[in-house]
Design an enzyme around this catalytic site. Sequence first.
Site, short mmCIF file in Angstrom:
data_model
loop_
_atom_site.label_atom_id
_atom_site.label_comp_id
_atom_site.label_asym_id
_atom_site.label_seq_id
_atom_site.Cartn_x
_atom_site.Cartn_y
_atom_site.Cartn_z
CB SER A 239 -0.97 0.00 1.19
OG SER A 239 -0.26 -0.02 2.41
CE1 TYR B 96 8.00 2.40 -3.94
CE2 TYR B 96 7.87 0.34 -2.74
CZ TYR B 96 8.61 1.39 -3.22
OH TYR B 96 9.97 1.46 -2.99
CG LEU C 146 9.68 -7.63 -8.36
CD1 LEU C 146 10.54 -6.85 -7.39
CD2 LEU C 146 8.47 -8.22 -7.65
CD GLU C 147 5.82 -7.91 -14.10
OE1 GLU C 147 4.94 -7.96 -13.21
OE2 GLU C 147 6.42 -8.92 -14.50
CD GLN D 93 1.23 -9.60 2.70
OE1 GLN D 93 0.03 -9.64 2.47
NE2 GLN D 93 1.74 -9.26 3.87
CE1 TYR E 81 5.37 -21.44 -15.54
CE2 TYR E 81 7.61 -21.88 -14.84
CZ TYR E 81 6.71 -21.15 -15.60
OH TYR E 81 7.17 -20.15 -16.42
CD GLN F 189 11.84 -15.21 -13.88
OE1 GLN F 189 11.59 -15.18 -15.08
NE2 GLN F 189 11.11 -14.57 -13.01
#
Length: 188
Positions: free
Chosen positions: A112, A114, A136-137, A156, A170, A180
């Site tokens: 929150s 950000y 992360l984007e 989170q 996966y 990655q």
Amino acid sequence: MSIKSDKWIRRMAAEYGMIEPFEPGQVKQKDGHSIVSYGTSSYGYDIRCSDEFKLFTNLNSTIVDPKRFDSNSFVDLKNDICIIPPNSFALARTVEYFRIPRNVLTICLGKSTYARCGIIVNVTPFEPEWEGYVTLEFSNTTPLPAKIYANEGVAQVIFFEADEVCETSYKDRKGKYQFQQGVTLPKI
């Protein structure tokens, strides 16, 4: 399917190596200064972004195409902060490396701190038996430059344990983002 508690997260980190490095509590200060918190919370884990960023630029004036993404659309940056231009975005990776158990799925939500500044953090779910650093984007939805802090909390992760183990994980599907290591661009 149930949401897992801090006790479960600590146990899985210790016994399974689910999160490395792992912080069993909440870190809210560094060197006597307040930071955006990270570490274990009641029903989740607050992840940090590393100091490796890919900042989106329109220098090449190309079309953004997820099937033919032009890596020249990014400028690599290694710094304690990343300034995202207005209405633009950046990619980063987590400090933490994840190993997700076969019977677990995660959802990741932005912090929150950000969000209240117009900075949206987007991360797709960590699927069963996915392993790696998380890309992360960060989207700056404001008309002003926005600052992201490396090595502080950004999102989170909430862990869900399935009632039944999945038939195909996966890892079984040989997912394209398995293992990655750095900030990873789109793959087809």
